[in-house]
Design an enzyme around this catalytic site. Structure first.
Site, short mmCIF file in Angstrom:
data_model
loop_
_atom_site.label_atom_id
_atom_site.label_comp_id
_atom_site.label_asym_id
_atom_site.label_seq_id
_atom_site.Cartn_x
_atom_site.Cartn_y
_atom_site.Cartn_z
N HIS A 151 0.42 -1.25 -0.02
CA HIS A 151 -0.11 -0.37 -0.11
C HIS A 151 0.80 1.42 0.40
O HIS A 151 -0.05 1.85 0.51
CB HIS A 151 -0.96 0.07 1.14
CG HIS A 151 -2.29 -1.22 1.97
ND1 HIS A 151 -2.67 -1.73 1.15
CD2 HIS A 151 -1.14 -2.55 1.84
CE1 HIS A 151 -3.28 -2.31 1.52
NE2 HIS A 151 -2.11 -3.14 2.28
N SER B 295 15.54 22.48 -14.47
CA SER B 295 13.63 23.42 -14.71
C SER B 295 13.74 24.89 -14.87
O SER B 295 15.07 24.96 -15.15
CB SER B 295 13.05 23.27 -13.02
OG SER B 295 12.29 24.87 -13.20
N LYS C 214 15.62 22.32 -9.31
CA LYS C 214 14.67 21.31 -9.97
C LYS C 214 16.23 20.16 -10.58
O LYS C 214 16.46 20.20 -11.27
CB LYS C 214 13.87 21.37 -10.50
CG LYS C 214 12.91 22.56 -10.03
CD LYS C 214 12.36 21.06 -8.43
CE LYS C 214 11.40 20.11 -9.53
NZ LYS C 214 10.44 20.39 -9.60
N GLU D 216 9.82 9.41 -16.26
CA GLU D 216 8.41 10.16 -16.75
C GLU D 216 7.65 9.82 -17.80
O GLU D 216 6.67 9.07 -17.73
CB GLU D 216 8.39 11.17 -16.26
CG GLU D 216 8.33 11.56 -14.58
CD GLU D 216 8.22 13.06 -14.45
OE1 GLU D 216 7.78 13.31 -13.37
OE2 GLU D 216 8.82 13.68 -15.20
#
Ligand code: ARG
Length: 458
Positions: free
Chosen positions: A155, A276, A282, A289
């Protein structure tokens, strides 16, 4: 000229012409189309359907076209209707009217199915190799991390300690099943459609067995109507590739989570990260992704193929021309996903101390408190309650379970002795989980050896 102009004028409406053409997509089959034609024409010669000299001359012409394409002297003409028309028209240019005999005892229906099978069996072989590279990268990283204790989750809540090697080997097992699915696929795809002609075979004395051997197929498709209508080999590959993509997507999801700040378990190399445009701090896991989203693309492609086929009567319908764009896209996409994922794994930085800290803070040894009591004769349900109380006490005090005093333990049960600390030591916990499939070092080494052995078999 259109292959089929004759009864029809061959002059299509402009939009219909553009709509009907498949050359922009099927041009990548050009070498398979030529090789398939060489096999076909060789058979026509030996069966006496063409004179031996005619067959030899056509084959010479086809080889010449192939050589010119390789040299760049010739490029695929996108004005042609499809790759088969392009090759036939080129052949006629190359050797004259004799080229018009090539298409004897054949149809584009059995031809396109043969070309596509030749292409896909080769590509699936390449995907197998890339899968093996991916598995090897997983196993190498696993071998370096046999003692790297990390939280195992259910979970997505910290559950019990495992090792990073154990976790990575789980992905190697998935990839091993993918490899075995591709192996099965390669056996099934390798049946020859050519010789089915349009749908009903032919009156010429063709020798399909000979073509089968010449083109490296294992068997001849036994029913001509099935041979030209079948696209199982597209649907099956789309399914296998989707599953590979889903596995890569799940691993990507883990990399994204593990590399995020609250976790910090791993660092993705700069080579596989982007920054970024606005936030200077970043470092984004874009490759992971993208792999996650490419899985959606593959599932979309797979769905397109299945829906395309599901309502088609026998035999060939032009709908089947739409099989290529999506399967080509799936093949290309899976290949680059595998290559990028392998590169990410090979350069991954592992922060073992962060993993260990998360284990301690997550009370991952709570089960082992219960097991300790069970070993001392307490019923598991009672032991579970006692352990839960201790977790609560530790949480309230902002401590780990190993930091509680023996006195605190004894307050919950007089069975606790000094050896409780060894029993809940994370290293002990992992080391004792020697059951088959578990995270203990020697057991994971056995799992790794099992995968290595399986991939070196074929
Ligand atoms: N371009 C076609 C395809 O990909 C080739 C077969 C055409 N056959 C036909 N009867 N129109 O399916």
């Amino acid at each position: 000229m259109k292959l089929w102009s004759g009864m029809l004028s061959g002059a299509l409406n402009d939009k219909a012409e553009e709509f009907n053409a498949s050359i922009k997509i099927d041009r990548r089959l050009v070498f398979d189309d030529i090789d398939g034609s060489i096999g076909h024409v060789e058979m026509l010669g030996s069966a006496g359907i063409l004179a031996e000299e005619e067959s030899a001359e056509i084959i010479r012409g086809l080889r010449q076209i192939k050589a010119k394409l390789i040299d760049g002297e010739l490029t695929v003409d996108e004005e042609a209707e499809d790759v088969h028309s392009f090759v036939e028209n080129e052949l006629i240019q190359e050797i004259g009217d004799l080229g018009k005999k090539m298409h004897t005892a054949r149809s584009r229906n059995d031809q396109v199915a043969t070309d596509l099978k030749m292409y896909l069996r080769r590509e699936s072989g390449e995907i197998e190799e890339l899968l093996k590279d991916y598995i090897e990268a997983l196993l190498t990283l696993a071998e370096d991390n046999l003692d790297t204790i990390m939280p195992g989750y259910t979970h997505l809540q910290a559950a019990q300690p495992v090792t990073f090697a154990h976790h990575l080997t789980a992905y190697a097992m998935m990839a091993l099943r993918d490899l075995s699915r591709l192996g099965d696929y390669k056996k099934r795809i390798n049946e020859l459609p050519l010789g089915a002609c349009a749908l009903a075979g032919t009156t010429y004395p063709i020798d399909r067995e000979q073509v089968k051997d010449l083109l490296g197929f294992d068997a001849v498709m036994e029913n001509s109507m099935d041979a030209v209508s079948d696209r199982d080999y597209v649907l099956e590959l789309q399914s296998v590739l989707s599953l590979i993509a889903v596995h890569l997507s799940r691993f990507s999801e883990e990399l994204i989570i593990w590399s995020s700040q609250p976790y910090g378990f791993v660092g993705i190399d700069d080579m596989f990260s982007t920054g970024s445009s606005i936030m200077p701090q970043k470092k984004n896991p874009d490759m992971a992704e993208l792999i996650r989203s490419k899985a959606a693309r593959l599932i979309g492609n797979m769905t397109q193929s299945f829906v395309m086929v599901k309502g088609l009567p026998l035999a060939y319908s032009k709908d089947l021309q739409e099989d290529k764009a999506s399967v080509f896209d799936s093949v290309d996409t899976v290949k680059i996903c595998l290559e990028v994922m392998t590169g990410q794994i090979e350069t991954l930085k592992v922060h073992a101390e962060k993993m260990l800290k998360a284990c301690k803070e997550g009370y991952l040894n709570a089960t082992d408190i219960a097991d300790y009591l069970v070993n001392k004769g307490v019923a598991f349900r009672d032991a579970h309650h006692i352990a839960a109380k201790l977790v609560k006490t530790a949480m309230d005090a902002g401590k780990t379970l190993e930091a509680l005093s023996l006195e605190t333990y004894k307050k919950e049960s007089d069975k606790f002795e000094d050896d409780i600390y060894r029993a809940i030591d994370l290293k002990t916990i992992v080391a004792k989980r020697t059951s088959r499939g578990g995270p203990a070092k020697e057991e994971v080494q056995r799992q790794i050896a099992y995968v290595k052995d399986a991939i070196s078999d074929d």
